[in-house]
Design an enzyme around this catalytic site. Structure first.
Site, short mmCIF file in Angstrom:
data_model
loop_
_atom_site.label_atom_id
_atom_site.label_comp_id
_atom_site.label_asym_id
_atom_site.label_seq_id
_atom_site.Cartn_x
_atom_site.Cartn_y
_atom_site.Cartn_z
CB CYS A 123 -16.54 13.07 25.87
SG CYS A 123 -17.22 12.70 27.39
CE1 TYR A 129 -19.40 14.04 31.56
CE2 TYR A 129 -22.01 13.44 32.16
CZ TYR A 129 -20.97 12.90 31.40
OH TYR A 129 -20.18 11.82 30.47
CG HIS A 176 -8.03 5.87 -1.40
ND1 HIS A 176 -7.60 6.72 0.00
CD2 HIS A 176 -7.00 4.98 -1.42
CE1 HIS A 176 -6.81 6.20 0.34
NE2 HIS A 176 -6.10 4.93 -0.40
NE ARG A 221 -19.35 9.21 27.87
CZ ARG A 221 -20.01 8.08 29.28
NH1 ARG A 221 -20.40 6.93 28.87
NH2 ARG A 221 -19.18 8.37 30.48
CG HIS A 266 -1.53 1.20 1.29
ND1 HIS A 266 -2.00 1.73 2.41
CD2 HIS A 266 -2.46 2.03 0.42
CE1 HIS A 266 -2.74 2.99 2.59
NE2 HIS A 266 -2.76 2.77 1.28
C1 HEM Z 1 -2.24 5.87 -1.14
C2 HEM Z 1 -5.01 1.96 -1.69
C3 HEM Z 1 -6.84 1.68 2.22
C4 HEM Z 1 -4.26 5.95 3.05
C5 HEM Z 1 -2.69 4.83 -1.94
C6 HEM Z 1 -2.86 4.67 -2.91
C7 HEM Z 1 -3.84 3.27 -3.71
C8 HEM Z 1 -4.15 3.29 -2.68
C9 HEM Z 1 -3.54 2.56 -5.15
C10 HEM Z 1 -2.22 5.16 -4.57
C11 HEM Z 1 -3.17 6.52 -5.14
C12 HEM Z 1 -1.99 7.92 -5.87
O1 HEM Z 1 -1.48 7.79 -5.93
O2 HEM Z 1 -2.57 7.12 -7.55
C13 HEM Z 1 -5.42 1.58 -1.20
C14 HEM Z 1 -6.61 0.90 -1.61
C15 HEM Z 1 -6.75 0.15 0.62
C16 HEM Z 1 -6.55 1.69 0.79
C17 HEM Z 1 -6.69 -0.32 -2.35
C18 HEM Z 1 -7.73 -0.63 0.81
C19 HEM Z 1 -7.75 -2.00 0.13
C20 HEM Z 1 -6.15 2.88 2.89
C21 HEM Z 1 -6.26 3.22 4.30
C22 HEM Z 1 -5.56 4.45 4.42
C23 HEM Z 1 -5.73 4.46 3.79
C24 HEM Z 1 -7.78 2.99 5.09
C25 HEM Z 1 -6.17 5.36 5.89
C26 HEM Z 1 -6.86 5.03 6.78
C27 HEM Z 1 -3.62 6.32 2.13
C28 HEM Z 1 -2.94 7.58 2.38
C29 HEM Z 1 -2.29 7.21 0.59
C30 HEM Z 1 -2.71 6.33 0.53
C31 HEM Z 1 -2.32 8.77 3.16
C32 HEM Z 1 -1.13 8.10 0.09
C33 HEM Z 1 0.17 7.55 -0.01
C34 HEM Z 1 0.97 9.52 -0.41
O3 HEM Z 1 0.56 9.80 -1.12
O4 HEM Z 1 2.17 9.11 0.23
N1 HEM Z 1 -3.99 3.88 -1.27
N2 HEM Z 1 -5.55 2.40 0.02
N3 HEM Z 1 -5.69 3.93 1.96
N4 HEM Z 1 -3.90 5.60 0.97
FE1 HEM Z 1 -4.89 3.99 0.47
N1 MTE Z 2 -27.86 12.01 24.69
C1 MTE Z 2 -28.43 10.71 25.76
N2 MTE Z 2 -29.43 10.70 25.52
N3 MTE Z 2 -27.32 9.59 26.36
C2 MTE Z 2 -26.60 10.10 26.21
O1 MTE Z 2 -25.00 8.72 27.14
N4 MTE Z 2 -24.10 11.39 26.17
C3 MTE Z 2 -23.98 12.92 26.30
C4 MTE Z 2 -24.51 13.30 24.88
N5 MTE Z 2 -25.59 13.71 24.75
C5 MTE Z 2 -25.34 11.13 25.87
C6 MTE Z 2 -26.19 12.03 25.05
C7 MTE Z 2 -22.49 12.74 26.08
S1 MTE Z 2 -21.57 12.72 28.18
C8 MTE Z 2 -21.53 12.85 24.96
S2 MTE Z 2 -20.05 13.70 25.36
C9 MTE Z 2 -22.35 13.45 23.78
O2 MTE Z 2 -23.44 13.18 24.04
C10 MTE Z 2 -21.89 12.84 22.78
O3 MTE Z 2 -22.00 12.88 21.71
P1 MTE Z 2 -21.80 11.72 20.28
O4 MTE Z 2 -21.88 10.17 20.97
O5 MTE Z 2 -22.63 12.27 19.45
O6 MTE Z 2 -20.31 11.81 20.39
#
Ligand code: HEM
Ligand code: MTE
Length: 467
Positions: free
Chosen positions: A186, A323, A65, A139, A40
């Site tokens: 929170c 709280y 992506h 939460r 990746h």
């Molecule tokens: C870059 C595929 C999941 C973060 C890329 C690129 C591909 C790719 C092909 C290069 C794109 C380009 O430059 O043309 C995939 C596939 C995934 C996947 C097939 C899942 C199966 C993820 C996830 C994340 C992620 C879950 C973040 C949580 C990134 C980042 C880049 C990147 C940050 C940029 C890297 C750079 O340019 O330095 N990915 N990706 N990817 N992907 Fe993914």
């Molecule tokens: N409202 C209900 N009815 N029940 C809950 O437990 N949690 C509160 C608030 N509102 C709560 C609630 C607390 S402590 C927070 S920090 C926020 O909802 C969190 O919202 P989120 O779960 O959408 O991030």
């Protein structure tokens, strides 16, 4: 076309590591990307964050992506389709009150399963200004209520014993839709750091009990005026909210805010039915929740069933006996909840989201990233970053929206580039300054409190620079 086996989301969720195979979903398709993890371009660690669940919320953070070649590449790894019907929750038969909770993304960092409390992976938190709904911190104090939107009614108690009962279509059509970008935090965010000083009671949140969304709904002000309330009300009044979630004794979750904030057009308090352009997800209050910008998350009551104006604050446990902040000298033998005010506006906060503690970063140019936010609509005007534990400082570059004065409800994201030398040990520190020149305390111990709330000391992250 080949016929693929069907899998439930739960089955996909069991494939979260190279040993168990790494599965992900996109749309209704299931992929085994184990052999792609090391290839990746964005790194193996990033793909693993999505393992066992949907790719969409992660790809929403990284626009690279959204190109055809990425989907083509993914197609090679297809192994199945999602079953149209999820298996019925196994625990339901056992009388588990949480059996009806909605499915969640397995990439969330879970602090408690029942009730469900989870935060997004810290390193993704500040990658995008708006947090994708599936990754928004959750939460919950109680099981998620199952609400039938057709029969849902919001009860608004008006003056003189009159009451309004609003259906969902009425709430949507009778009041103009108002949109607000607001961060929710929170009171327990960053509690884990506080418990390192001395144990505290509460969930061990890291830096992710904070997220940002664009909320859409009716203004609470419009609904209150429609119910017959006036803009001004003499004396002390509070607007109390009740949720549809109730504890074993039947007491609903509840909270209140001062009347003045509820009716102020500049306070932007919403009865929200939309989150980032979609209907509210079940975990975030479907079908209607309160959003009180600039105020501790606890007052933004989800699954809202009742709004009432009262001379006293909400009688709820969560308003009266939780709280609240206390001195470090107060312990469980001496605490008297009546002596402290309920938390409303939160203090200034910031945290480092990248790099993560203990990381080994490459020598050369280091990019440090994070978020900063303050309560009460106060803007963050500056974030200072140190790489040497706070001896010398640099100013980070801020990005975010430009809100009207006094209405800075959303966080700012910040970034700093600095050269780092091979072999160095860095203690990265950040601290934010808000528009009232409020600053964060430099250490946790003096703000320690038994419930571990309001943890907003300078955030410190130690990393080493690779040779
Ligand atoms: C870059 C595929 C999941 C973060 C890329 C690129 C591909 C790719 C092909 C290069 C794109 C380009 O430059 O043309 C995939 C596939 C995934 C996947 C097939 C899942 C199966 C993820 C996830 C994340 C992620 C879950 C973040 C949580 C990134 C980042 C880049 C990147 C940050 C940029 C890297 C750079 O340019 O330095 N990915 N990706 N990817 N992907 Fe993914
Ligand atoms: N409202 C209900 N009815 N029940 C809950 O437990 N949690 C509160 C608030 N509102 C709560 C609630 C607390 S402590 C927070 S920090 C926020 O909802 C969190 O919202 P989120 O779960 O959408 O991030």
């Amino acid at each position: 076309a080949p016929r693929y086996p069907r899998y439930t989301r739960e089955e996909v969720g069991r494939h979260r590591s190279p040993q168990d195979r790494v599965w992900v979903t996109h749309g209704t398709e299931v992929f085994d990307v184990t052999d792609f993890v090391e290839l990746h371009p964005g790194g193996a660690d990033k793909i693993l964050l999505a393992a066992g669940g949907a790719l969409e919320p992660f790809w929403a953070l990284y626009a690279v992506h959204s190109q055809p070649h990425v989907l083509e590449l993914l197609r090679e790894y297809k192994v199945g389709e999602l079953s149209p019907e999820e298996a019925p929750p196994a625990a339901a038969a056992a009388g588990d009150p949480f059996a009806g909770d909605p499915p969640r993304h397995p990439g969330l960092r879970v602090n408690s399963q029942k009730p469900f409390n989870a935060e997004p992976p810290a390193e993704l938190l500040a990658e995008r200004f708006l947090t994708p709904n599936e990754l928004f911190f959750t939460r919950n104090h109680l099981p998620v209520p199952a609400v039938d939107p057709g029969s849902y009614r919001l009860r608004v108690e008006g003056p003189g014993g009159r009451a309004l009962s609003l259906s969902l279509p009425e709430l949507r059509s009778r009041f103009p839709k108002h949109e607000v970008t607001a961060t929710l935090q929170c009171a327990g965010n960053r509690r884990a750091e506080m418990s390192q000083v001395r144990p505290v009671k509460g969930l061990p949140w890291d830096i992710g009990a904070i997220s940002t969304a664009r909320w859409g709904g009716a203004r609470l002000r419009d609904v209150l005026l429609h119910a017959g309330f006036e803009e001004e009300r003499e004396g002390e009044w509070h607007v109390c909210f009740e949720g549809l979630d109730a504890d074993a004794g039947g007491a609903p979750y509840g909270a209140s805010i001062p009347y003045g904030r509820a009716v102020s057009p500049a306070a932007d308090v919403l009865l929200a039915y939309e989150m980032n352009g979609e209907e509210l997800p079940r975990d975030h209050g479907f079908p209607v929740r309160v959003v009180v910008p600039g105020v501790v998350g606890a007052r933004s009551v989800k699954w809202l069933r009742r709004v009432a104006v009262s001379p006293a604050e909400s009688p709820s446990h969560w308003q009266q006996n939780d709280y609240k902040g206390f001195s470090p000298c107060v312990d469980w033998d001496t605490v008297d909840y009546k002596t402290a005010p309920a938390i409303q506006e939160l203090p200034v906060q910031s945290a480092i989201t990248h790099p993560r503690p203990g990381a080994a970063v490459p020598a050369g140019e280091l990019t440090v990233k994070g978020y900063a936010w303050s309560g009460g609509g106060r803007p963050v005007v500056r974030v200072d970053v140190s790489l040497d534990g706070g001896r010398t400082w640099r100013v980070a570059r801020l990005s975010g929206e430009r809100p009207p004065p006094g209405r800075a409800w959303a966080w700012v994201l910040w970034e700093l580039q600095a050269p780092v030398a091979a072999g160095a040990e860095l203690e990265i520190v950040c601290k934010a300054v808000d528009g009232s020149y409020n600053v964060q305390p430099d250490s946790v111990a003096p703000i320690w409190n038994l419930r571990g709330v309001l943890s907003n000391a300078w955030h410190r992250v130690r990393v080493s620079v690779r040779d």
